[in-house]
Design a protein around this motif. Structure first.
Motif, PDB file in Angstrom:
ATOM      1  N   GLU A  91       0.865  -1.134  -0.025  1.00 27.42           N
ATOM      2  CA  GLU A  91       0.062   0.175  -0.085  1.00 27.42           C
ATOM      3  C   GLU A  91       0.693   1.315   0.073  1.00 27.42           C
ATOM      4  O   GLU A  91       0.569   2.174  -0.814  1.00 27.42           O
ATOM      5  N   VAL A  92       1.916   1.093   0.747  1.00 28.87           N
ATOM      6  CA  VAL A  92       2.563   2.529   0.998  1.00 28.87           C
ATOM      7  C   VAL A  92       3.704   2.741  -0.062  1.00 28.87           C
ATOM      8  O   VAL A  92       3.781   3.821  -0.498  1.00 28.87           O
ATOM      9  N   PHE A  93       4.236   1.724  -0.627  1.00 27.23           N
ATOM     10  CA  PHE A  93       5.254   1.650  -1.634  1.00 27.23           C
ATOM     11  C   PHE A  93       4.812   1.705  -2.979  1.00 27.23           C
ATOM     12  O   PHE A  93       5.361   2.042  -3.896  1.00 27.23           O
ATOM     13  N   ALA A  94       3.797   1.105  -3.176  1.00 31.02           N
ATOM     14  CA  ALA A  94       3.345   0.609  -4.532  1.00 31.02           C
ATOM     15  C   ALA A  94       1.592   1.040  -4.831  1.00 31.02           C
ATOM     16  O   ALA A  94       1.228   0.886  -5.849  1.00 31.02           O
ATOM     17  N   PHE A  95       1.232   1.658  -3.765  1.00 31.29           N
ATOM     18  CA  PHE A  95      -0.333   2.072  -3.930  1.00 31.29           C
ATOM     19  C   PHE A  95      -1.238   0.937  -4.167  1.00 31.29           C
ATOM     20  O   PHE A  95      -2.114   1.207  -5.378  1.00 31.29           O
ATOM     21  N   ARG A  96      -1.002  -0.184  -3.595  1.00 29.67           N
ATOM     22  CA  ARG A  96      -1.779  -1.317  -4.395  1.00 29.67           C
ATOM     23  C   ARG A  96      -3.212  -0.974  -4.524  1.00 29.67           C
ATOM     24  O   ARG A  96      -3.783  -1.523  -5.544  1.00 29.67           O
ATOM     25  N   SER A  97      -3.830  -0.519  -3.624  1.00 28.04           N
ATOM     26  CA  SER A  97      -5.329  -0.442  -3.679  1.00 28.04           C
ATOM     27  C   SER A  97      -5.720   0.362  -5.109  1.00 28.04           C
ATOM     28  O   SER A  97      -6.560   0.426  -5.917  1.00 28.04           O
ATOM     29  N   LEU A  98      -4.880   1.536  -5.247  1.00 29.40           N
ATOM     30  CA  LEU A  98      -5.111   2.397  -6.283  1.00 29.40           C
ATOM     31  C   LEU A  98      -4.886   1.739  -7.603  1.00 29.40           C
ATOM     32  O   LEU A  98      -5.335   2.055  -8.664  1.00 29.40           O
ATOM     33  N   PHE A  99      -3.738   0.842  -7.407  1.00 29.23           N
ATOM     34  CA  PHE A  99      -3.468   0.030  -8.463  1.00 29.23           C
ATOM     35  C   PHE A  99      -4.594  -0.659  -9.152  1.00 29.23           C
ATOM     36  O   PHE A  99      -4.699  -1.021 -10.523  1.00 29.23           O
ATOM     37  N   ARG A 100      -5.537  -1.045  -8.251  1.00 28.56           N
ATOM     38  CA  ARG A 100      -6.775  -1.804  -8.718  1.00 28.56           C
ATOM     39  C   ARG A 100      -7.834  -1.069  -9.470  1.00 28.56           C
ATOM     40  O   ARG A 100      -8.793  -1.652 -10.148  1.00 28.56           O
ATOM     41  N   ASN A 101      -7.388   0.245  -9.582  1.00 26.22           N
ATOM     42  CA  ASN A 101      -8.497   1.118  -9.931  1.00 26.22           C
ATOM     43  C   ASN A 101      -9.179   0.772 -11.490  1.00 26.22           C
ATOM     44  O   ASN A 101      -8.331   0.310 -12.250  1.00 26.22           O
ATOM     45  N   LEU A 102     -10.416   1.107 -11.586  1.00 26.94           N
ATOM     46  CA  LEU A 102     -11.176   0.544 -12.784  1.00 26.94           C
ATOM     47  C   LEU A 102     -11.809   1.892 -13.227  1.00 26.94           C
ATOM     48  O   LEU A 102     -12.025   2.891 -12.362  1.00 26.94           O
ATOM     49  N   ARG A 103     -12.223   1.739 -14.544  1.00 24.87           N
ATOM     50  CA  ARG A 103     -12.923   3.114 -14.937  1.00 24.87           C
ATOM     51  C   ARG A 103     -14.373   2.225 -15.507  1.00 24.87           C
ATOM     52  O   ARG A 103     -14.241   1.234 -16.208  1.00 24.87           O
ATOM     53  N   THR A 104     -15.526   2.852 -15.034  1.00 22.36           N
ATOM     54  CA  THR A 104     -16.616   2.415 -15.638  1.00 22.36           C
ATOM     55  C   THR A 104     -17.348   3.401 -16.325  1.00 22.36           C
ATOM     56  O   THR A 104     -17.562   4.312 -15.939  1.00 22.36           O
ATOM     57  N   GLU A 105     -17.867   2.708 -17.379  1.00 19.88           N
ATOM     58  CA  GLU A 105     -18.530   3.625 -18.242  1.00 19.88           C
ATOM     59  C   GLU A 105     -20.296   3.239 -19.037  1.00 19.88           C
ATOM     60  O   GLU A 105     -20.217   2.022 -19.121  1.00 19.88           O
ATOM     61  N   LEU A 106     -21.003   3.793 -19.233  1.00 17.21           N
ATOM     62  CA  LEU A 106     -22.016   3.686 -19.703  1.00 17.21           C
ATOM     63  C   LEU A 106     -22.169   3.785 -21.176  1.00 17.21           C
ATOM     64  O   LEU A 106     -21.716   4.972 -21.740  1.00 17.21           O
ATOM     65  N   VAL A 107     -21.942   2.724 -22.021  1.00 19.37           N
ATOM     66  CA  VAL A 107     -22.048   2.899 -23.541  1.00 19.37           C
ATOM     67  C   VAL A 107     -23.240   2.304 -24.124  1.00 19.37           C
ATOM     68  O   VAL A 107     -23.792   1.498 -23.673  1.00 19.37           O
ATOM     69  N   LYS A 108     -23.563   3.078 -25.181  1.00 15.97           N
ATOM     70  CA  LYS A 108     -24.856   2.745 -26.071  1.00 15.97           C
ATOM     71  C   LYS A 108     -24.674   1.441 -26.553  1.00 15.97           C
ATOM     72  O   LYS A 108     -23.501   0.994 -26.926  1.00 15.97           O
ATOM     73  N   ASP A 109     -25.641   0.610 -26.498  1.00 14.31           N
ATOM     74  CA  ASP A 109     -25.561  -0.672 -27.068  1.00 14.31           C
ATOM     75  C   ASP A 109     -26.937  -1.275 -27.703  1.00 14.31           C
ATOM     76  O   ASP A 109     -27.729  -1.502 -26.913  1.00 14.31           O
ATOM     77  N   PRO A 110     -27.226  -0.862 -28.941  1.00 17.86           N
ATOM     78  CA  PRO A 110     -28.593  -1.358 -29.392  1.00 17.86           C
ATOM     79  C   PRO A 110     -28.825  -2.335 -29.281  1.00 17.86           C
ATOM     80  O   PRO A 110     -30.115  -2.983 -29.418  1.00 17.86           O
ATOM     81  N   ASP A 111     -27.896  -3.837 -29.227  1.00 18.71           N
ATOM     82  CA  ASP A 111     -28.259  -5.010 -29.203  1.00 18.71           C
ATOM     83  C   ASP A 111     -28.763  -5.398 -27.713  1.00 18.71           C
ATOM     84  O   ASP A 111     -29.497  -6.380 -27.476  1.00 18.71           O
ATOM     85  N   ASN A 112     -28.720  -4.589 -26.732  1.00 26.13           N
ATOM     86  CA  ASN A 112     -29.165  -4.830 -25.397  1.00 26.13           C
ATOM     87  C   ASN A 112     -30.742  -4.073 -25.596  1.00 26.13           C
ATOM     88  O   ASN A 112     -30.893  -2.881 -25.882  1.00 26.13           O
ATOM     89  N   PRO A 113     -31.534  -4.969 -24.942  1.00 25.31           N
ATOM     90  CA  PRO A 113     -33.090  -4.284 -24.777  1.00 25.31           C
ATOM     91  C   PRO A 113     -33.053  -2.978 -24.231  1.00 25.31           C
ATOM     92  O   PRO A 113     -33.894  -2.365 -24.607  1.00 25.31           O
ATOM     93  N   GLU A 114     -32.202  -2.748 -23.017  1.00 22.60           N
ATOM     94  CA  GLU A 114     -32.156  -1.479 -22.382  1.00 22.60           C
ATOM     95  C   GLU A 114     -31.596  -0.359 -23.294  1.00 22.60           C
ATOM     96  O   GLU A 114     -31.313   0.693 -22.724  1.00 22.60           O
ATOM     97  N   GLY A 115     -30.718  -0.795 -24.217  1.00 16.65           N
ATOM     98  CA  GLY A 115     -30.277   0.167 -25.221  1.00 16.65           C
ATOM     99  C   GLY A 115     -28.859   0.650 -24.595  1.00 16.65           C
ATOM    100  O   GLY A 115     -28.023   1.494 -25.346  1.00 16.65           O
ATOM    101  N   ALA A 116     -28.250   0.097 -23.561  1.00 20.99           N
ATOM    102  CA  ALA A 116     -26.844   0.566 -23.065  1.00 20.99           C
ATOM    103  C   ALA A 116     -26.400  -0.516 -22.253  1.00 20.99           C
ATOM    104  O   ALA A 116     -27.098  -1.394 -21.577  1.00 20.99           O
TER     105      ALA A 116
END
Ligand code: HEM
Ligand code: SF4
Ligand code: SF4
Lengths: 547, 344
Positions: free
Chosen positions: B103-128
């Motif tokens: 954690e202190v030397f390599a910022f382990r938890s931050l290294f796990r970081n993800l980015r989540t986004e909502l993308v349009k998807d016409p194949d999905n009944p919900e559209g995204a």
């Protein structure tokens, strides 16, 4: 009740762009469907909770006690002195935003105050104003603000839009855990009479009668006897549970969801078949009839008051150790708090599996074993006679309950069981960033699985459902497995909404399906009376074709 | 002015104001104040403040063992865990130390970081649909910044000791490896300014991060940017008398402060900003540095079920005892054939 918009109506409105106005100037929008009803005074009186009153959220006046402000500030000070976590988490956040898009409520609602960091700021801003010199002196520019009734309402809104799932704490560089702050914030709300009805009703019932569903002992027994009869009807095997039996080797404690409603009941049937199969000397208790603990969703103290029954009953009945069923928050409570609350439990023995002789070293002091550990150990030692083909109609993916994943670390045991009770190839994982320690919450945990907040629940469960949708579309997954009774209560509703083709099942239910007994009837259906693939019905089909 | 502007410009004005104060002070014959008094005060506040704050935290107990279990826990002996899992869910002290070190030397938890986004998807009944991908930029920026900061601080030790310590000279060599400019360009200084620039840029341009940012978030970044820029200016553009700086530094370090005459205003600005940073440290979010060591979700062994954790303020609670319960339900229990303690 508010009409819940359909999925296709919900998503187009979803955006993660914050509004123009600064967050301190935005008030929560108490739209029907997004909040839980306040607790009825009746329940609060049952358990001696302060300031019971009939309250209505849409009304301006929330019937707070005269000195509500002093109570809340005093309560905050008291908790700062008792919980290092609170002090530290208030002080060290750098607002880096790493936690922001980790919360399923933010991803489902787009409301910036559902970003864990901002949810924390709702409390932290008040802390700065009353406990920090700089906040006292500089006010808003130091991120501080006065404690007003509007702030209290905001807390009520957003602290009940957090399911205490800890996904945020996994990603925070300092492990700041919003779940901890939410719990303590809810305690502050409770101290001025603000609770939610769904959780409070369950707590009061559990306190008084033994389980959240409020079943008195005879009803509890009836329900379980009925499930035993069901087992007999489907499998021909008599499963005979005993109740409050002194001298049994093991006390089995499960969440009430497992004997109350489908599909949890099938999991209960699975437990009983398993115990019958191995001849376990166990008893159920009508007093410790609830493994779950909605009390903990309200306060640490109430959690303790409900949890008391488990060890007390184990002692009274003189069992050697305790076996616990499939439940997420029950296990988080038992794992994180139970032995600290009740001290050394010398009246119990170090758990040893009577079938395999395995000593559960990881439960040596606490003396309670998780059913998945227990079952995995049985399978590993070849003690179960299993026919995975009986689950061939099930194409499964597995949902890690937040509590057992991030509050305990049970990830492999259920997967090991699944791989042994399903035919090869019938188990597929959801995308790696949505499972195991990174699992998304069901969106309805922590006491908010009410009906009046359905829109919120469907929004909060969207990231989970979306990952299920992915494996359903790609691999034809038709079941979502879980080791959590709240999941079994809430995920069917969620999936019915987002991915109606997928059902929900407990893992012990799959075990029950697969168990082969020497003297069983010919099995043509699973525990839910659904036809098995390749048993009986195949022959019939062949016959039909000939005609 | 909206929330963002208010908080940003207050921080910016504060830093500019500090620069002006230092400049005026240096020009106005207050060298003694800015060269000796302020540095001593800053050091005092830093040390005392740090100790005070850590003690303040330590005075509150840790009532429950609440580590975030970030991998499979210790379980049945045949459930194997690799080293990564043992570190993410430590079952003993050595692995806990490993977790904290990461954690202190390599910022382990931050290294796990993800980015989540909502993308349009016409194949999905919900559209995204949601997509999640690994996102390491914040980690990289934070790591670059912290290590550059560390190297810069260590390099500054050469001003405080005579002769300069061996490892500092080594560091100096490595850091100044790229000799495309005279004097040799220190990589750390460039990385520091670039990384702080990135963190600031991100804070201002990312709408969600801007939304949560307070003056207290812009201020340290701007302050460090100011320190970095004045430092770079002194080294490469407006040469400062290094001998004089060293004289001042050694004087301060040996508690025999001497005030050399020929120090530039730029130097006083640089020094003053550093002093402010140190004095500000204990009262700000910069306390995340000592804080991470005390974070109960990270610094506790995940051994809840085999080692009892004691809560110093544990107190008895009222609960519905079995005796009360049986008194309430005795009749139906007997009727249903459930064993009871007392028959009537
Ligand atoms: C021990 C583990 C540490 C971790 C995981 C850590 C992580 C971080 C992160 C994520 C940021 C936020 C960057 C941003 O978005 O603004 C930050 C900022 C900062 N950290 Fe650390 N840090 C650590 C230790 C330290 C130490 C030892 C110092 C010593 C001086 C320090 C000083 C700073 C400063 C000055 C900033 C920039 C100012 C700011 O962003 O407000 N940190 N750190
Ligand atoms: S990840 Fe941690 S430090 Fe960063 S904003 Fe969230 S709570 Fe604060
Ligand atoms: S604990 Fe879960 S629900 Fe609560 S803020 Fe964190 S991620 Fe969101």
């Amino acid at each position: 009740m508010a009409k819940t918009p359909t999925p296709a109506e919900l998503l187009p409105g979803l955006s993660y762009k914050p509004p123009e106005k600064g967050w301190m100037d935005v008030k929560p929008d108490f739209r029907p469907g997004t909040y839980c009803n306040p607790a009825s005074p009746k329940w609060m009186e049952w358990i001696n909770y302060p300031y019971p009153a009939a309250r209505s959220i849409p009304e301006d006046e929330w019937a707070l006690p005269q000195d509500w402000k002093e109570i809340v500030l005093q309560g905050m000070e008291d908790r700062l002195n008792r919980f290092r976590s609170l002090k530290l988490f208030f002080d060290i956040c750098v607002r880096c935003g790493a936690c922001a898009d980790k919360c399923h409520f933010f991803l489902g609602t787009g409301d910036p105050k559902n970003m864990p960091v901002l949810r924390a700021e709702l409390l932290r801003s008040v802390y700065r104003r009353y406990f920090k010199t700089i906040g006292r002196a500089l006010g808003e520019i130091a991120g501080a603000r006065n404690l007003t009734e509007d702030v209290i309402k905001e807390w009520f809104f957003y602290l009940y839009q957090c399911t205490i799932c800890r996904r945020c704490s996994l990603f925070c560089p300092y492990g700041i855990d919003m779940a901890e702050m939410t719990l303590l914030g809810r305690e502050l709300l409770a101290s001025v009479g603000l609770n939610i009805d769904w959780a409070m009703a369950s707590v009061a019932q559990c306190y008084d009668k033994g389980s959240h569903i409020g079943a008195p002992p005879q009803a509890f027994k009836d329900m379980i006897d009925f499930l035993a009869e069901e087992n007999e009807r489907v499998t021909g095997i008599t499963t005979t549970p005993s109740y409050n039996r002194k001298g049994a080797e093991v006390l089995f404690v499960m969440p009430s969801g497992d004997y109350f409603a489908d599909p949890g009941t099938f999991t209960m049937m699975g437990y009983m078949l398993l115990f019958e199969h191995i001849g376990l000397d166990y008893t159920l208790s009508t007093y410790a009839a609830e493994g779950g603990n909605f009390g903990w969703f309200i306060s640490h103290e109430m959690g303790k008051r409900l949890n008391a029954k488990i060890y007390a009953e184990a002692k009274r009945l003189g069992v050697k150790w305790i076996l616990g069923g499939e439940c997420g928050h029950m296990w988080r409570v038992c794992n994180q708090y139970m032995s600290t609350w009740w001290g050394p439990v010398d009246f119990l023995e170090k758990p040893v599996s009577p079938i395999t002789g395995t000593r559960f070293e990881n439960a040596a002091v606490h003396k309670m074993v998780h059913i998945s550990e227990f079952t995995a150990d049985l399978i590993h030692h070849g003690k179960l006679n299993l026919d995975p083909q009986r689950n061939a109609h099930i194409k499964l993916t597995f949902h890690d309950s937040c509590n057992t994943a991030r509050g305990m670390g049970i990830l492999e045991e259920p997967r090991y069981i699944i791989n042994n009770v399903l035919p090869e190839g019938n188990f597929v994982e959801m995308p790696p960033n949505t499972i195991r320690e990174k699992a998304f919450c069901c969106g309805s945990s922590s006491g908010i699985n009410a009906n009046e907040n359905m829109e919120l629940r469907m929004q909060g469960g969207f990231p989970r459902a979306n990952a299920v949708r992915f494996v359903h579309d790609k691999y034809g997954v038709n079941h979502l497995g879980c080791i959590c009774a709240l999941d079994r209560a809430t995920l069917p509703t969620l999936l019915e909404y987002w991915v109606p083709e997928v059902g929900v099942t407990g893992i012990s239910e799959l075990v029950g399906n697969a168990l082969i007994f020497p003297d069983e009837m010919e099995r043509t259906t699973d525990l839910r009376d659904r036809d098995l693939v390749g048993f009986g019905e195949l022959a019939e089909e062949a016959g039909e074709e000939e005609e | 002015m909206d929330f963002f502007k208010r908080h940003f410009f207050v921080a910016l004005s504060a830093v500019l104001g500090l620069i002006i104060i230092a400049y005026v002070g240096a020009r106005g014959n207050l060298q003694l104040v800015f060269g000796v008094v302020v540095p001593y005060m800053a050091a005092l506040i830093f040390v005392e403040g740090l100790v005070y704050r850590v003690i303040q935290w330590a005075r509150s107990p840790v009532p429950f063992r609440i580590p975030t279990t970030a991998a499979q826990g210790r379980s049945l002996p045949w459930i194997k865990r690799d080293l990564g899992e043992k570190l993410d869910n430590p079952a003993d002290t050595p692995h806990l130390i490993g977790r904290m070190a990461l954690e202190v030397f390599a910022f382990r938890s931050l290294f796990r970081n993800l980015r989540t986004e909502l993308v349009k998807d016409p194949d999905n009944p919900e559209g995204a649909r949601l997509i999640h991908w690994s996102y390491k930029w914040l980690w990289l920026g934070a790591i670059a910044f912290h290590y550059a900061f560390l190297v810069v601080i260590l390099r500054h030790l050469r001003f405080f000791t005579e002769p300069t310590m061996g490892f500092v000279l080594m560091l100096d060599k490595v850091d100044g490896f790229f000799q495309f400019f005279t004097p040799a360009v220190y990589l750390s200084g460039v990385v520091l300014v670039a990384a702080v620039g990135y963190l600031l840029f991100r804070r201002i341009t990312n709408p969600t991060v801007r939304y949560i940012s307070l003056a207290a978030d812009y201020f340290p970044l701007l302050l460090i940017l100011g320190i970095g820029i004045t430092g770079i200016l002194m080294r490469y553009f407006f040469k400062t008398d290094i001998v004089a700086v060293k004289e001042l530094a050694i004087g301060l370090a040996t508690l025999h402060p001497k005030l050399p005459a020929n120090l530039s205003s730029l130097f006083y600005i640089h020094l003053f900003l550093v002093c402010v940073l140190f004095a500000y440290f204990p009262f700000s979010k910069l306390m995340h540095a000592p804080g991470v060591f005390m974070s109960p979700t990270r610094n506790m062994v995940c051994n809840n079920r085999w080692v009892m954790h004691v809560n110093p303020w544990n107190y008895p609670v009222k609960f519905h005892s079995y005796a009360e319960y049986e008194d309430k339900f005795r009749e139906p229990m007997i009727e249903a054939g459930i064993p009871v303690e007392k028959e009537q």
